[in-house]
Motif scaffolding. Structure first.
Motif, PDB file in Angstrom:
ATOM      1  N   PRO A 289       0.799  -1.232   0.000  1.00 39.54           N
ATOM      2  CA  PRO A 289       0.000   0.000   0.000  1.00 39.54           C
ATOM      3  C   PRO A 289       0.836   1.289   0.000  1.00 39.54           C
ATOM      4  CG  PRO A 289      -0.089  -1.065   2.145  1.00 39.54           C
ATOM      5  CD  PRO A 289       0.583  -2.024   1.217  1.00 39.54           C
ATOM      6  N   ILE A 290       2.096   1.210   0.374  1.00 43.04           N
ATOM      7  CA  ILE A 290       2.865   2.458   0.395  1.00 43.04           C
ATOM      8  C   ILE A 290       3.825   2.588  -0.778  1.00 43.04           C
ATOM      9  CG2 ILE A 290       2.726   2.753   2.891  1.00 43.04           C
ATOM     10  CD1 ILE A 290       5.786   1.941   2.859  1.00 43.04           C
ATOM     11  N   ARG A 292       3.572   3.865  -3.612  1.00 45.18           N
ATOM     12  CA  ARG A 292       3.587   5.162  -4.291  1.00 45.18           C
ATOM     13  C   ARG A 292       4.426   6.176  -3.508  1.00 45.18           C
ATOM     14  NH1 ARG A 292       0.351   9.125  -2.208  1.00 45.18           N
ATOM     15  NH2 ARG A 292      -1.203   8.488  -0.670  1.00 45.18           N
ATOM     16  N   ILE A 293       4.710   5.866  -2.239  1.00 43.89           N
ATOM     17  CA  ILE A 293       5.529   6.776  -1.433  1.00 43.89           C
ATOM     18  C   ILE A 293       6.988   6.322  -1.387  1.00 43.89           C
ATOM     19  CG2 ILE A 293       5.854   7.731   0.881  1.00 43.89           C
ATOM     20  CD1 ILE A 293       2.762   7.490   1.120  1.00 43.89           C
TER      21      ILE A 293
END
Lengths: 356, 71
Positions: A289-290, A292-293
């Motif tokens: 889920p992270i 994109r960061i």
């Protein structure tokens, strides 16, 4: 870098800019130690840049990454006259910086560097200065390091030491799920966010920016297209030089400014793989889920003999912990206990934000 | 923080932040946010959104197949 190599590299860059309608680019002199080229070297390089690029309507931001100890008023005057900015590699206050940043005889460099910084930050030369690159030293006090670097009132970049699955970083040799770097960075973030409340710590600012849907300022974070390439002093064109921390020849692409143009280089799988977002990452990262960061973390930190670069970063656990912490703090700050927002029907509803 | 705890916190944080829609936020509304760092970063974000609404060609933001920085 010889005049012939510099001239040919600049011509290749111009050709590339014109082919892609680029009117603004950045050129950064790295080393080794780029100030070793001296006044005549800086003048030669910037003459070539002016003649081959600026005079052809290409705006060039010229920067230089240095350990600072060779900076002199003479070099400063050349850099002012030729609009060359400068960033300094500094790991913290003298007792921290001198652990690893020593001269060829093994002597500490901080005392002379602090003198150079005083000169560099004088009214005459401060327009040159862009900030610090600081490699994290787990043995240091993060708040003391940030307090020291922030006292100069310029941008700070925190960098993870180079490590990978074959050579795990210090503090993670026996357990990659340990988070010693997050444990170092989180107090630094809190000190910046809660006490300093100003300035640009790019690692932290980039994470916040991406949490808010924006872009990273950092090569090692986010899914943005990596658009840098390295020209060695002998004219060879390589991938990012930090790859050399993984295995011999890792940065080698087999190109040269005298025989290859940058479009050919850009088509190389090693370059294209960093311009395709999450598609260039391993399945674990693509499903995270992270992603994109963190963007899967910095490329050299993903390396293993077995899977090459198709792994999560060796700093994955640290990045997760750091991003979670920053996200929690940002959430608390942005969302008041109740926030009225408009729903699809145009009516207000209350959103209660849970304690982080 | 253990990796397990970090993962759980992360899921919660990401879910909540993903609900934030900046398309409705205007620069004028930023007065409600007191933290100077966040205020600046959100202002940057809003400006980017506003500028992107007026642009039809986003090629300058991406660099597929080309380079912008030469080292």
């Amino acid at each position: 870098m010889s005049h012939a190599v510099a001239r040919q590299a600049a011509r290749r860059i111009r050709e590339h800019c014109q082919a892609h309608s680029r009117t603004e680019i950045a050129i950064v002199f790295h080393g080794g130690e780029p100030l070793l080229v001296g006044r005549s070297g800086l003048e030669m390089l910037t003459d070539v840049i002016r003649e081959e690029l600026i005079n052809h309507d290409i705006k060039v931001s010229v920067g230089l990454q240095t350990n600072g100890v060779l900076f002199t008023p003479e070099l400063g005057d050349v850099m002012l006259a030729r609009d060359i900015s400068l960033a300094v590699s500094l790991d913290g206050p003298p007792e921290v910086n001198d652990r690893y940043r020593v001269d060829k005889q093994g002597r500490p460099t901080s005392a002379i560097l602090e003198e150079k910084l005083e000169l560099l930050l004088s009214p005459q030369y401060s327009p040159l200065f862009r900030g610090f690159l600081c490699v994290i030293d787990l043995d240091s006090d993060p708040i003391a390091v940030l307090r020291y670097l922030s006292s100069y009132h310029h941008q700070v970049d925190f960098l993870f030491p180079h490590g990978n699955y074959e050579r795990p970083p210090v503090g993670k040799e026996h357990d990659l799920s340990a988070t010693p770097y997050a444990d170092w960075l989180i107090p630094a973030f809190d000190y910046w966010f809660d006490e300093i409340r100003d300035g640009n710590i790019r690692l932290f600012a980039s994470i916040i920016s991406m949490l808010l849907g924006g872009q990273s300022q950092f090569e090692g974070l986010g899914l943005g297209s990596v658009d840098l390439v390295v020209v060695e002093a002998n004219g060879e064109i390589e991938a990012v030089d930090t790859l050399k921390s993984t295995f011999p020849g890792a940065a080698h692409l087999g190109f040269d400014v005298f025989t290859d143009d940058f479009d050919t280089v850009a088509a190389h799988p090693a370059i294209r793989g960093r311009q395709v977002g999450s598609a260039g990452l391993c399945a674990t990262c693509q499903a995270c889920p992270i992603v994109r960061i963190c963007g899967g973390g910095y490329l050299p930190h993903r390396y293993s003999h077995a899977n090459q670069f198709m792994n999560p970063s060796v700093y994955c656990a640290d990045l997760q912990a750091l991003i979670a912490h920053i996200g929690t703090k940002v959430k608390r700050e942005i969302f008041p206990p109740t926030l009225a927002v408009r729903n699809d029907a145009g009516r207000d509803r209350d959103v209660i934000i849970l304690p982080g | 923080m253990s990796a397990e705890n970090a993962g759980a916190t992360l899921q919660q944080v990401m879910g909540q932040l993903d609900e934030l829609d900046f398309s409705d936020v205007t620069l004028g509304q930023l007065g409600d946010i007191k933290h100077p760092v966040l205020k600046k970063l959100i202002a940057d974000r809003v400006r980017l959104l506003e500028s992107s609404q007026h642009e039809t060609d986003h090629s300058s933001h991406f660099s597929h197949g080309s380079f912008n920085s030469f080292i």
